[in-house]
Scaffold this active site. Structure first.
Site, PDB file in Angstrom:
ATOM      1  N   SER A 175       0.830  -1.192   0.000  1.00 33.13           N
ATOM      2  CA  SER A 175       0.000   0.000   0.000  1.00 33.13           C
ATOM      3  C   SER A 175       0.870   1.251   0.000  1.00 33.13           C
ATOM      4  CB  SER A 175      -0.963  -0.018   1.191  1.00 33.13           C
ATOM      5  OG  SER A 175      -1.855   1.062   1.137  1.00 33.13           O
TER       6      SER A 175
ATOM      7  N   ARG B 137     -13.323   5.198  21.191  1.00 28.35           N
ATOM      8  CA  ARG B 137     -13.354   3.779  20.826  1.00 28.35           C
ATOM      9  C   ARG B 137     -11.962   3.178  21.035  1.00 28.35           C
ATOM     10  NH1 ARG B 137     -10.974   3.333  15.699  1.00 28.35           N
ATOM     11  NH2 ARG B 137     -11.655   1.163  15.545  1.00 28.35           N
TER      12      ARG B 137
ATOM     13  N   GLY C 258      -7.838  -1.044  17.515  1.00 28.07           N
ATOM     14  CA  GLY C 258      -7.814  -2.462  17.196  1.00 28.07           C
ATOM     15  C   GLY C 258      -6.435  -3.067  17.215  1.00 28.07           C
ATOM     16  N   THR C 259      -5.394  -2.222  17.359  1.00 26.05           N
ATOM     17  CA  THR C 259      -4.029  -2.733  17.240  1.00 26.05           C
ATOM     18  C   THR C 259      -3.101  -2.399  18.404  1.00 26.05           C
ATOM     19  OG1 THR C 259      -3.445  -0.737  15.977  1.00 26.05           O
ATOM     20  CG2 THR C 259      -4.120  -2.686  14.716  1.00 26.05           C
TER      21      THR C 259
ATOM     22  N   ARG D 240      -9.000   5.838  21.186  1.00 27.78           N
ATOM     23  CA  ARG D 240      -9.031   6.953  20.240  1.00 27.78           C
ATOM     24  C   ARG D 240     -10.192   7.885  20.567  1.00 27.78           C
ATOM     25  NH1 ARG D 240      -5.223   5.688  16.652  1.00 27.78           N
ATOM     26  NH2 ARG D 240      -4.757   3.468  16.309  1.00 27.78           N
TER      27      ARG D 240
END
Length: 542
Positions: A67, A502, A505-506, A511
């Protein structure tokens, strides 16, 4: 699983040992890590792709892509039978597969999974996995099985040839191929250097019985774009506009930024995201960003207009009302959501992540989703496409059809121009351009649809991010008790205030996202809520 299959798996797996002390998980972007850590994972994703192909009895894709990340940072991901992302149901198995500590554990895991899923691994059914990659860094994965002298010789050979041609046959390693072919009856087809959306498109096309080469991809984009131009309003057309500066392909090759008429567009490294921008005169480096929220709004406005033409036709009045829905996450700017609601569109929210957005968009006759970062697409239901095809079969392009007939042609062209498998910057760019031609709009007119509310994002380090549990598309905290009430009380102090938190996820952070009527207010709100998070969950909390 028969003895031949078990021996083949044990033999091939012994060549690719997982890195010690590294735990990988399959996220929205697949498995992502430094390329030096991915050899065993790439091999095992090859097994995963072959098993998925057996389960679905369809073509599956495997993509290695870096990416927009630095050269050493790579990822490997699956394109499912629909051309979309790997089924969430299979993600836990993918995690377990990548982290199995030994060939014996790997074999046991596969045996248990194929039995549970009812997958026949007996070689009686031949399946195919398409392989793609985005850039030369994959050579690090290619040369794992070569000794140092062979690696040096191959590197010199590639450096000699690289200016002359793309070495498709050398870019893909034996590693994913070994993974695929370790399942009896599975074959791997190297599609060469592609953008990520191209591979997804190819998988979808193959499973729909269509031709699916890179040339076929570009021919579909070209023919659909041309059809859209033929049904533009009479006062506009391709003769009045054009691409200036770098062409689309040159943008990808020479820095991912190009000039289109009086507007600029930027694509990410594997061409699945795009944003527009302008550079105002004497701006001292400032740019005006036209992000994914604005792209969504433009698409929604255009499609809504075409549907209104269809519904005005006498013979359409008693037909099924087309269900148009737009899908966003809580990170969408509040001004964009308000604008879409003013258009009387159905706005739906999902948790953060393209897989959630895409899944929700499939529930509509036409579903549009975009993230602010420029990743998104438009989905058309098969039944709606069939109705458009039936209508447009009666229309000659040379005839002076009604607006309703032209609207049907435009919508059908959009369904072929946009990549319905996944977000695609190239197809999205072409759709933006032809819609702007249709509207007769400049980028400034487009950007004036609404004005973004000022916003601020922060992250707060916490002892345990799993202590935060959310609901309502991650906008409401249900645990720990009292945190949401404190956020609500703080947010109420600010005009047009909106704030949510929230868990990441890592990493162990929470956040924080805040909006308000001014930038100062948004930043103050974000900072105040960050302090609340620290009080409830920080390292110094009780």
């Amino acid at each position: 699983m028969n003895e031949e299959q078990q021996c083949l798996l044990l033999s091939s797996a012994s060549r690719f040992s997982p890195p010690k002390g590294v735990k990988l998980s399959y996220g929205t972007a697949g498995f992502r890590a430094d390329a030096s850590l991915l050899q065993s994972t790439v091999y095992r994703v090859g097994i995963l792709a072959a098993l998925r192909s057996l389960k679905t009895r369809s073509v599956i894709g495997l993509m290695i892509t870096a990416s927009h990340n630095k050269v050493s940072d790579n990822r490997v991901k699956i394109a499912d039978s629909s051309g979309g992302m790997l089924s969430r149901h299979w993600e836990p198995f993918a995690d377990a597969l990548a982290n199995a500590p030994s060939p014996q554990h790997l074999l046991l895991l596969i045996n248990e999974f194929v039995e549970k899923e009812g997958i026949l691994v007996d070689g009686d059914w031949q399946v195919e996995v398409l392989l793609g990659e985005t850039r030369d860094q994959v050579e690090m994965l290619c040369f794992k099985q070569l000794n140092r002298h062979e690696q040096a010789t191959m590197s010199r050979y590639l450096e000699y040839l690289r200016p002359q041609l793309w070495l498709h046959e050398l870019h893909f390693s034996a590693i994913p191929c070994n993974g695929v072919t370790s399942i009896v009856g599975a074959v791997a087809t190297d599609m060469g250097i592609l953008t990520t959306p191209q591979l997804h498109w190819m998988v979808r096309a193959r499973n729909k019985g269509m031709k699916a080469s890179e040339q076929d991809y570009f021919e579909q984009l070209s023919s659909s774009f041309s059809l859209m131009e033929k049904v533009l309003p009479n006062s506009f057309g391709s003769k009045d506009t054009g691409i200036r500066g770098e062409g689309v392909c040159d943008m990808c090759k020479f820095g991912e930024v190009g000039v289109l008429v009086c507007r600029c567009v930027s694509l990410d490294g594997d061409a699945d995201r795009l944003v527009y921008f302008t550079v105002p005169p004497e701006s001292s480096g400032r740019i005006d960003l036209v992000d994914g929220d604005k792209i969504l709004s433009l698409f929604a406005l255009f499609i809504r207009e075409q549907l209104s033409f269809l519904n005005e036709k006498e013979d359409m009045k008693n037909c099924h009302q087309v269900n148009l829905g737009v899908v966003q996450t809580a990170y969408a700017n509040g001004a964009s959501t308000n604008y879409l609601k003013l258009l009387r569109l159905e706005v739906n929210f999902t948790p953060t992540g393209v897989k959630y957005l895409h899944e929700k968009a499939t529930e509509f006759d036409i579903g549009i989703y975009f993230e602010a970062n420029g990743h998104g697409t438009v989905l058309f239901s098969e039944s709606f496409i069939e109705s458009l095809e039936a209508r447009t079969n009666e229309i000659s392009l040379g005839s002076k059809g009604s607006e309703g007939e032209k609207a049907a042609l435009r919508l059908l062209a959009v369904s072929k121009l946009i990549n319905q498998a996944v977000g695609d910057a190239l197809s999205g760019l072409l759709l933006v351009e032809v819609i702007l031609q249709h509207m007769g709009w400049s980028i400034n007119k487009w950007n004036e649809l609404y004005h973004d509310l000022p916003s601020k994002q922060l992250k707060v380090k916490v002892a345990d991010r799993t202590a935060v549990v959310t609901t309502n598309a991650e906008t409401v905290v249900v645990s720990p008790p009292g945190l949401q009430e404190a956020i609500n009380e703080e947010t109420a102090k600010y005009p047009q205030g909106r704030c949510f938190v929230r868990p990441s996820g890592t990493e162990d952070v929470v956040r924080v996202y805040a909006e308000a009527s001014t930038q100062e207010a948004a930043e103050t709100l974000a900072n105040c809520v960050a302090k609340l998070v620290d009080q409830f969950l920080g390292f110094n909390s009780s």
